[in-house]
Design an enzyme around this catalytic site. Structure first.
Site, mmCIF file in Angstrom:
data_model
loop_
_atom_site.group_PDB
_atom_site.id
_atom_site.type_symbol
_atom_site.label_atom_id
_atom_site.label_comp_id
_atom_site.label_asym_id
_atom_site.label_seq_id
_atom_site.Cartn_x
_atom_site.Cartn_y
_atom_site.Cartn_z
ATOM 1 N N ARG A 174 -41.709 27.423 -29.402
ATOM 2 C CA ARG A 174 -40.120 27.203 -29.872
ATOM 3 C C ARG A 174 -39.919 28.406 -30.653
ATOM 4 O O ARG A 174 -38.716 28.863 -30.777
ATOM 5 C CB ARG A 174 -40.224 25.905 -30.391
ATOM 6 C CG ARG A 174 -40.242 24.563 -29.715
ATOM 7 C CD ARG A 174 -40.209 23.348 -30.383
ATOM 8 N NE ARG A 174 -40.112 22.077 -29.296
ATOM 9 C CZ ARG A 174 -39.909 21.006 -29.974
ATOM 10 N NH1 ARG A 174 -40.150 20.746 -31.106
ATOM 11 N NH2 ARG A 174 -39.940 20.180 -28.803
ATOM 12 N N ASN A 221 -34.558 9.712 -36.972
ATOM 13 C CA ASN A 221 -34.744 10.795 -36.120
ATOM 14 C C ASN A 221 -35.394 10.182 -35.118
ATOM 15 O O ASN A 221 -35.112 10.863 -33.984
ATOM 16 C CB ASN A 221 -35.127 12.100 -36.382
ATOM 17 C CG ASN A 221 -33.914 12.970 -37.311
ATOM 18 O OD1 ASN A 221 -32.873 12.788 -37.071
ATOM 19 N ND2 ASN A 221 -34.467 13.811 -37.898
ATOM 20 N N GLY A 242 -36.990 12.889 -28.269
ATOM 21 C CA GLY A 242 -37.108 13.015 -26.842
ATOM 22 C C GLY A 242 -38.247 12.272 -26.233
ATOM 23 O O GLY A 242 -38.566 12.244 -25.160
ATOM 24 N N GLY A 243 -39.102 11.453 -27.133
ATOM 25 C CA GLY A 243 -40.064 10.626 -26.636
ATOM 26 C C GLY A 243 -41.406 11.301 -26.050
ATOM 27 O O GLY A 243 -41.868 10.910 -25.105
ATOM 28 N N GLU A 264 -34.135 1.516 -45.647
ATOM 29 C CA GLU A 264 -33.547 2.592 -44.708
ATOM 30 C C GLU A 264 -31.962 2.720 -45.141
ATOM 31 O O GLU A 264 -31.347 1.769 -45.354
ATOM 32 C CB GLU A 264 -33.653 1.984 -43.190
ATOM 33 C CG GLU A 264 -32.528 2.840 -42.387
ATOM 34 C CD GLU A 264 -32.994 4.379 -42.229
ATOM 35 O OE1 GLU A 264 -34.433 4.481 -42.062
ATOM 36 O OE2 GLU A 264 -32.030 5.098 -42.581
#
Lengths: 181, 505
Positions: free
Chosen positions: B334, B81, B86-87, B73
């Protein structure tokens, strides 16, 4: 043979075994003394600052409002965090003499485990920064194990990592040693 | 040989005795030389680049299959991200579906996905991911122990039915953290501040390892030197998209310049995708970059408003403050909503009354109330705050309320109008919305085994990819909740398939 006579007589004591042993012991003690002295002196932050690239770090320790200074006030010195053995020190010395280094140096990142060696009551740390609906920087919802160095720096301004995306009322109270975006 | 030329050992004991310390000499100009001459510093079976949903899912599966993995990483923390998303996780079936009596199916979910994607989607990929969605939800609940809301499924615009499992925290971190815990149990830790700088191939083009910048700090310095890690089985690219790179995204879509904010973590710059393309991976639809129509100019980054809007948006109306009129269906996907907002040229308002707000999860309201969501005792007060022509606003609200009464929205076709309540009971609530750059639907091409495909349509041996870095199921518009799903499903497959690779010598 005659020519050597006076020499031999002048340094006759050199052949004395007791003298040799005594001299050897004195030399050894001297060497140990010097090494102990170097060992002791080399632990002093002022010694670290004898290399020019270390001066800013030393300065932050001796007189600043940065975290290095608050650690100094708790009687912590360079080697308490920057542990290294003689092989490393010698290697670093050679690199310095050879000019094989970056200036300024890269920031060194410590694992959180290093900080937790002293700040071991992390629950208390969390409790001390609980701002209710305005968040808690030590218990962020995004990660259980964020590294301390993501925000906290010893020798430079710390930065509020969360402020990349969030505004907090408590962040407005942070000192000028914090970078808040 | 490359090691000798490029690498300088970084002395870890910075600032010790004053005997100095050292960093690196210049790294520029070094090349990885020929693969046979590389002196590998370390080796493993599978190197995973990136630690979001896709990378972690791949790591869990590969490790479970008995394969050694390393997760690299580049940023300071794991999760990319995925820890700030928003899960929401779209599935066609779950305990929540059954409890709430929601009738959904793989066919309907696929249809929504393709329709919203304007049929730019890779249909086979979309079908694969949709078919495995219920299994992915089950994996999250029963294997990872993810806590989703028990009595609710979310329905962002573009979904025909409520379909999104929603983490209790309203953050993807509640999926990432259990994954990190699982990996910890398996002895795998994400290695942060490690940036993959080159993919290394052997004489037969097989990817056999990576060059890594050690101690990398994003936007700060170039790290302390490079090292080479051999990947005996494969390298998995899971480094995410490029929404945070203004130069790259605006090259693909010139509208997405520095005037638009984005919702991503700052490291979403597409580095590993670009490296994949550098060795021949096929780029597809890189200009299909999603704008989040729930962005709020009154807060930074992704913030809290988007999650509020996913719940509240279809219960209210969008008003253009200049005209006082609606301009789009609030249940539009969207792309529909973001394009319409951009066409207005200035932020719009999402307006609800106290009845509407009462149907929104209270946590979501509390988090933004009086910060970005404000209350008004009358439409007049609201109009005065935003310079909205009051007569037009009143007429718009009355007209909308008549649609609620009749159950049909002839102006914009709001899909859920029958379930909506009229906007009439004060206080009124309003939040500003304007699109933010959010997600890259395009990326590098992969097959159904997640192997990366080159410009000639052939597999690049030893190279896999999953998640936002790839082109796949989304097409022109990713549905909310499909991104997490895609990353989890494809990441898991990538992990399983790489574990089956024959190791190189």
């Amino acid at each position: 043979m005659d020519e050597k006579g006076p020499v031999n007589s002048r340094f006759r004591f050199v052949r004395n075994k007791k003298f040799l042993i005594l001299a050897g012991l004195i030399a050894l003690l001297g060497l140990v003394g010097v090494l102990l002295g170097v060992h002791k002196v080399s632990k002093e932050p002022s010694f670290c600052a004898s290399c020019h690239i270390m001066k800013p770090y030393y300065q932050s320790w001796i007189d600043s409002s940065l975290l290095a200074r608050s650690h100094a006030e708790e009687d912590l010195a360079c080697l308490d965090c920057h542990e290294s053995g003689y092989p490393d020190k010698i290697k670093q010395g050679i690199k310095y003499v050879a000019g094989d280094f970056k200036e300024p140096l890269d920031q060194q990142l410590f694992d959180r485990e290093k900080c937790l060696e002293c700040h071991d009551d992390f629950d208390r740390v969390i409790a001390s920064t609980n701002y209710g609906n305005d968040g808690n920087p030590h218990a962020p919802p995004h990660s259980n194990e964020m590294e301390c160095t993501m925000c906290h720096s010893m020798h430079r301004q710390s930065q509020l990592y969360c402020s990349q995306c969030h505004d907090f009322e408590w962040a407005e109270q942070l000192s000028q040693d914090w970078v808040v975006q | 040989m490359a090691k000798e030329i490029c690498r300088r050992d970084f002395i870890k004991g910075v600032a010790t005795t004053g005997l100095v310390l050292a960093g690196t000499a210049t790294l520029g100009g070094c090349s990885s030389s020929s693969p046979s001459s590389i002196k590998w510093d370390e080796e493993t079976d599978v190197v995973i680049v990136g630690s979001g949903f896709a990378g972690l899912a791949a790591a869990i599966e590969a490790k479970t299959a008995g394969t050694d993995v390393r997760i690299l990483e580049k940023m300071d923390m794991a999760g990319g991200n995925s820890v700030i998303n928003g899960g929401g996780l779209n599935v066609y079936d779950s305990p929540q579906h059954r409890k709430l009596g929601i009738k959904d199916s793989p066919e309907l979910m696929l249809e929504d996905t393709l329709k919203s994607g304007l049929y730019f989607n890779d249909v086979e990929q979309a079908k694969l991911v949709v078919d495995k969605s219920a299994e992915a939800g089950d994996w999250c609940i029963n294997y990872l122990g993810v806590k989703f809301l028990q009595d609710k499924l979310m329905q962002d615009g573009g979904l025909s039915v409520p379909r999104s499992l929603q983490t209790e925290s309203f953050s993807g971190a509640s999926i990432v953290n259990p994954m990190l815990d699982k990996l910890k149990e398996m002895g795998v830790k994400v290695e942060t501040n490690q940036r993959m700088s080159k993919l290394i191939q052997d004489e037969n083009r097989r990817v056999i390892g990576v060059e890594v910048i050690d101690n990398y700090r994003f936007n700060s310095d170039s790290g302390s030197g490079t090292k080479f890690i051999k990947a005996k089985k494969a390298v998995i690219l899971a480094g995410g998209g490029f929404s945070a790179s203004i130069p790259f995204r605006s090259t693909q879509d010139p509208r997405l310049n520095d005037k638009l904010e984005h919702t991503n973590q700052l490291g979403a710059t597409g580095d590993s995708m670009i490296e994949g393309m550098r060795i021949g991976a096929m780029p597809i639809q890189l200009d299909q970059i999603q704008l989040g129509p729930w962005g709020c100019p009154d807060e930074k980054g992704f913030g809290f408003v988007p999650v509020f809007v996913v719940d509240a948006g279809i219960k209210g109306i969008y008003i253009n403050p200049t005209t006082g009129k609606r301009f789009v269906s609030e249940t539009g996907d969207r792309k529909v909503r973001a394009d319409a907002m951009l066409a207005q040229g200035a932020p719009c308002l999402l307006l609800l009354d106290s009845v509407g707000i009462g149907k929104v999860a209270k946590d979501l309201v509390d988090r933004i109330l009086n910060k970005t969501l404000f209350t008004y005792n009358s439409l007049e007060e609201l109009a005065s705050q935003y310079n909205i022509p009051i007569d037009a606003l009143k007429e718009t609200v009355a007209r909308y309320n008549s649609f609620v009464a009749s159950g049909v929205d002839p102006d914009f076709g709001k899909q859920n109008i029958k379930e909506c309540s009229p906007i009439e009971k004060p206080p009124f609530y309003a939040v500003k919305l304007y699109p933010k750059v959010h997600h890259c639907m395009g990326g590098i091409q992969k097959n159904l085994d997640m192997q990366v495909i080159d410009l000639d349509g052939n597999v690049i041996p030893g190279l896999y990819a999953a998640g936002e870095i790839t082109y796949g199921m989304h097409g022109a518009c990713r549905l909310g909740g499909n991104g997490t799903l895609d990353a989890l499903v494809c990441g898991r497959i990538a992990g399983q398939k790489t574990a089956q690779e024959t190791p190189v010598a």
